[in-house]
Design a protein around this motif. Structure first.
Motif, PDB file in Angstrom:
ATOM      1  N   VAL A  64      -3.495   1.636  -6.841  1.00  0.00           N
ATOM      2  CA  VAL A  64      -4.179   2.093  -5.628  1.00  0.00           C
ATOM      3  C   VAL A  64      -5.675   2.311  -5.862  1.00  0.00           C
ATOM      4  O   VAL A  64      -6.424   2.558  -4.915  1.00  0.00           O
ATOM      5  CB  VAL A  64      -3.559   3.407  -5.090  1.00  0.00           C
ATOM      6  CG1 VAL A  64      -2.114   3.193  -4.705  1.00  0.00           C
ATOM      7  CG2 VAL A  64      -3.661   4.527  -6.114  1.00  0.00           C
ATOM      8  N   SER A  96       2.788   1.631  -3.212  1.00  0.00           N
ATOM      9  CA  SER A  96       1.944   1.997  -4.351  1.00  0.00           C
ATOM     10  C   SER A  96       1.593   3.478  -4.341  1.00  0.00           C
ATOM     11  O   SER A  96       1.613   4.151  -5.385  1.00  0.00           O
ATOM     12  CB  SER A  96       0.665   1.152  -4.344  1.00  0.00           C
ATOM     13  OG  SER A  96       0.961  -0.215  -4.515  1.00  0.00           O
ATOM     14  N   TYR A  97       1.271   4.014  -3.172  1.00  0.00           N
ATOM     15  CA  TYR A  97       0.984   5.448  -3.085  1.00  0.00           C
ATOM     16  C   TYR A  97       2.229   6.278  -3.401  1.00  0.00           C
ATOM     17  O   TYR A  97       2.130   7.341  -4.037  1.00  0.00           O
ATOM     18  CB  TYR A  97       0.448   5.804  -1.693  1.00  0.00           C
ATOM     19  CG  TYR A  97      -1.036   5.600  -1.550  1.00  0.00           C
ATOM     20  CD1 TYR A  97      -1.942   6.357  -2.293  1.00  0.00           C
ATOM     21  CD2 TYR A  97      -1.553   4.652  -0.675  1.00  0.00           C
ATOM     22  CE1 TYR A  97      -3.309   6.180  -2.171  1.00  0.00           C
ATOM     23  CE2 TYR A  97      -2.926   4.463  -0.540  1.00  0.00           C
ATOM     24  CZ  TYR A  97      -3.795   5.230  -1.290  1.00  0.00           C
ATOM     25  OH  TYR A  97      -5.153   5.048  -1.170  1.00  0.00           O
ATOM     26  N   LEU A 142      -8.139   0.411  -3.578  1.00  0.00           N
ATOM     27  CA  LEU A 142      -8.003   0.512  -2.124  1.00  0.00           C
ATOM     28  C   LEU A 142      -9.073   1.456  -1.573  1.00  0.00           C
ATOM     29  O   LEU A 142      -8.796   2.579  -1.176  1.00  0.00           O
ATOM     30  CB  LEU A 142      -6.603   1.014  -1.754  1.00  0.00           C
ATOM     31  CG  LEU A 142      -5.457   0.068  -2.090  1.00  0.00           C
ATOM     32  CD1 LEU A 142      -4.115   0.765  -1.901  1.00  0.00           C
ATOM     33  CD2 LEU A 142      -5.524  -1.182  -1.212  1.00  0.00           C
ATOM     34  N   ILE A 165       0.820  -1.212   0.000  1.00  0.00           N
ATOM     35  CA  ILE A 165       0.000   0.000   0.000  1.00  0.00           C
ATOM     36  C   ILE A 165       0.855   1.262   0.000  1.00  0.00           C
ATOM     37  O   ILE A 165       0.702   2.135  -0.865  1.00  0.00           O
ATOM     38  CB  ILE A 165      -0.969  -0.003   1.198  1.00  0.00           C
ATOM     39  CG1 ILE A 165      -1.916  -1.201   1.107  1.00  0.00           C
ATOM     40  CG2 ILE A 165      -1.756   1.305   1.231  1.00  0.00           C
ATOM     41  CD1 ILE A 165      -2.856  -1.334   2.294  1.00  0.00           C
ATOM     42  N   TYR A 209      -0.264  10.052  -0.437  1.00  0.00           N
ATOM     43  CA  TYR A 209       0.933   9.383   0.075  1.00  0.00           C
ATOM     44  C   TYR A 209       1.297   9.928   1.455  1.00  0.00           C
ATOM     45  O   TYR A 209       1.607   9.163   2.387  1.00  0.00           O
ATOM     46  CB  TYR A 209       2.095   9.570  -0.901  1.00  0.00           C
ATOM     47  CG  TYR A 209       3.420   9.054  -0.388  1.00  0.00           C
ATOM     48  CD1 TYR A 209       3.554   7.755   0.092  1.00  0.00           C
ATOM     49  CD2 TYR A 209       4.543   9.889  -0.371  1.00  0.00           C
ATOM     50  CE1 TYR A 209       4.777   7.289   0.576  1.00  0.00           C
ATOM     51  CE2 TYR A 209       5.760   9.431   0.107  1.00  0.00           C
ATOM     52  CZ  TYR A 209       5.868   8.127   0.579  1.00  0.00           C
ATOM     53  OH  TYR A 209       7.072   7.679   1.059  1.00  0.00           O
ATOM     54  N   SER A 223      -1.533  -5.714  -9.458  1.00  0.00           N
ATOM     55  CA  SER A 223      -1.510  -5.064  -8.154  1.00  0.00           C
ATOM     56  C   SER A 223      -2.336  -5.840  -7.133  1.00  0.00           C
ATOM     57  O   SER A 223      -1.943  -5.955  -5.961  1.00  0.00           O
ATOM     58  CB  SER A 223      -2.021  -3.625  -8.270  1.00  0.00           C
ATOM     59  OG  SER A 223      -3.401  -3.588  -8.588  1.00  0.00           O
ATOM     60  N   TRP A 256      -0.725   8.566   4.339  1.00  0.00           N
ATOM     61  CA  TRP A 256      -0.402   7.205   4.763  1.00  0.00           C
ATOM     62  C   TRP A 256       0.944   7.096   5.468  1.00  0.00           C
ATOM     63  O   TRP A 256       1.102   6.301   6.389  1.00  0.00           O
ATOM     64  CB  TRP A 256      -0.397   6.269   3.551  1.00  0.00           C
ATOM     65  CG  TRP A 256      -1.706   5.611   3.288  1.00  0.00           C
ATOM     66  CD1 TRP A 256      -2.717   6.080   2.500  1.00  0.00           C
ATOM     67  CD2 TRP A 256      -2.166   4.352   3.814  1.00  0.00           C
ATOM     68  NE1 TRP A 256      -3.767   5.209   2.492  1.00  0.00           N
ATOM     69  CE2 TRP A 256      -3.467   4.133   3.287  1.00  0.00           C
ATOM     70  CE3 TRP A 256      -1.614   3.399   4.670  1.00  0.00           C
ATOM     71  CZ2 TRP A 256      -4.198   2.994   3.600  1.00  0.00           C
ATOM     72  CZ3 TRP A 256      -2.350   2.269   4.982  1.00  0.00           C
ATOM     73  CH2 TRP A 256      -3.629   2.071   4.454  1.00  0.00           C
TER      74      TRP A 256
END
Length: 375
Positions: free
Chosen positions: A94, A48-49, A97, A45, A195, A281, A198
């Motif tokens: 992403v 990916s961000y 998600l 996660i 991003y 992904s 997170w």
């Protein structure tokens, strides 16, 4: 009678230390569910961000360089297009998600407006170009999500009429460039914000997601966080099968007609590549990349290594079937008669069945409601 020698005592001491060390390690090791959450978050996660933030920055820089040149060259224009494709692939990592910061304040819609059933993107973008307003980041931020994000940029870069290099060399070119740069820069702001939300040094949603417990109102126990990962897998494959593939190609029922303009990224004819990126992904999420993922949890804790293997094979077969489809989905003629499309549909159906029926039962976790359920 066994003689107790100095060597025996040393051996016994080493054995006791070894047992103590193993016990200490075992005591310090997180429970399997917690390890799944930590490894999936940190290795998939968060990564990916970060990738989406990075590629969107490169897209904004390429757009700025293209528009800053005295004359707009085909090489610089193709570089912007290339960076747009890379951003789409990163976004595909992403996109599914559907929990956490992505759900706050329509972030996903700011990145992608799709499906565009009434061709609002073309109408709204052209209206903005014809206006006398200054086209900067603030104007884009104040605008509808229709003119924001990758969808608007696709129109500016790939539309048969409005997305050609010549469009940037005529009288409307300067304003078109202003809009291109403003939208790309705004997109990076959204991606970087997600991003930052997170990462531990920012909003640290990572900590909220993996540190479950009674003091965590959103995730009071591991099962709720694991359910988000399960929902992501199911909703992700459902979205591919139904909205990105069957409905646009008229494969969702015997009486359906193809609605080719409902395809994702139809202007750039990049729908198939985005689907492949989605599947890659989702498989990476299932595996927590090379960490301790749901695949390991199924095998070690639930004793369902057989199901873990079937799901792995399902992803691998679906990706291979997607890659085997010739040409772009937008140029497909007579979808019902194309064997490669039918084969891909079959593979997706089998994978979805494993994820929607077998996996929740094996994990002992119920699927939650998600925004993509139903029609």
């Amino acid at each position: 009678m066994i003689a107790i020698t100095t060597q025996t005592i040393k051996s016994m001491a080493r054995g006791a230390l070894a047992v103590s060390a193993v016990s200490l390690i075992a005591a310090c090791s997180p429970p399997p569910a917690a390890k799944v959450l930590a490894d999936t978050s940190e290795r998939y996660i968060l990564t990916s961000y970060h990738e989406f933030s990075t590629t969107s920055l490169q897209l904004a820089e390429a757009a700025a360089q293209f528009c800053a040149a005295p004359t707009q060259s085909s090489e610089a224009f193709e570089e912007v297009r290339t960076q747009w494709r890379r951003s789409v692939i990163a976004w595909s990592g992403v996109q599914n998600l559907q929990f956490g910061p992505l759900l706050v304040d329509n972030q996903a819609w700011k990145i992608q407006f799709w499906p565009d059933k009434k061709n609002l993107i073309a109408r709204k973008v052209e209206t903005l170009l014809r206006s006398a307003e200054t086209l900067d980041i603030k104007r884009i931020d104040d605008s509808s999500v229709v003119v924001q994000g990758l969808s608007s940029l696709e129109y500016l870069l790939f539309d048969q009429a409005a997305g050609k290099l010549d469009s940037y060399s005529n009288a409307t070119g300067p304003r078109r460039c202003d809009l291109l740069v403003a939208v790309a820069t705004h997109l990076h702001g959204v991606a970087a914000g997600l991003y930052d939300a997170w990462r531990p040094e920012g909003g640290d949603y990572l900590h909220s997601f993996i540190k479950t417990g009674k003091n965590n109102p959103e995730y009071p126990d591991d099962s709720i966080a694991l359910a988000n990962l399960l929902d992501t897998l199911v909703a992700g494959v459902e979205l591919i099968k139904r909205d990105k593939f069957e409905r646009p190609l008229g494969l969702d029922s015997d009486t359906s007609r193809a609605q080719i303009y409902l395809l994702e990224w139809w202007r750039s004819q990049y729908a198939k590549e985005a689907i492949i990126a989605n599947l890659n992904s989702l498989q990476t999420l299932f595996n927590a990349d090379d960490g301790y993922g749901l695949d390991d949890y199924l095998t070690d804790v639930k004793q369902r290594g057989d199901l873990s293997t079937k799901i792995q094979q399902g992803f691998t077969s679906s990706i291979a079937s997607a890659k085997a489809i010739p040409n772009s989905l937008f140029s497909t003629a007579k979808p019902r008669e194309q064997a490669e499309l039918i084969a891909f549909q079959s593979e997706l159906s089998q994978l979805l069945s494993l994820l929607r029926m077998d996996l929740p039962e094996a994990l002992g976790i119920s699927l939650g409601f998600n925004a993509k359920d139903g029609d």
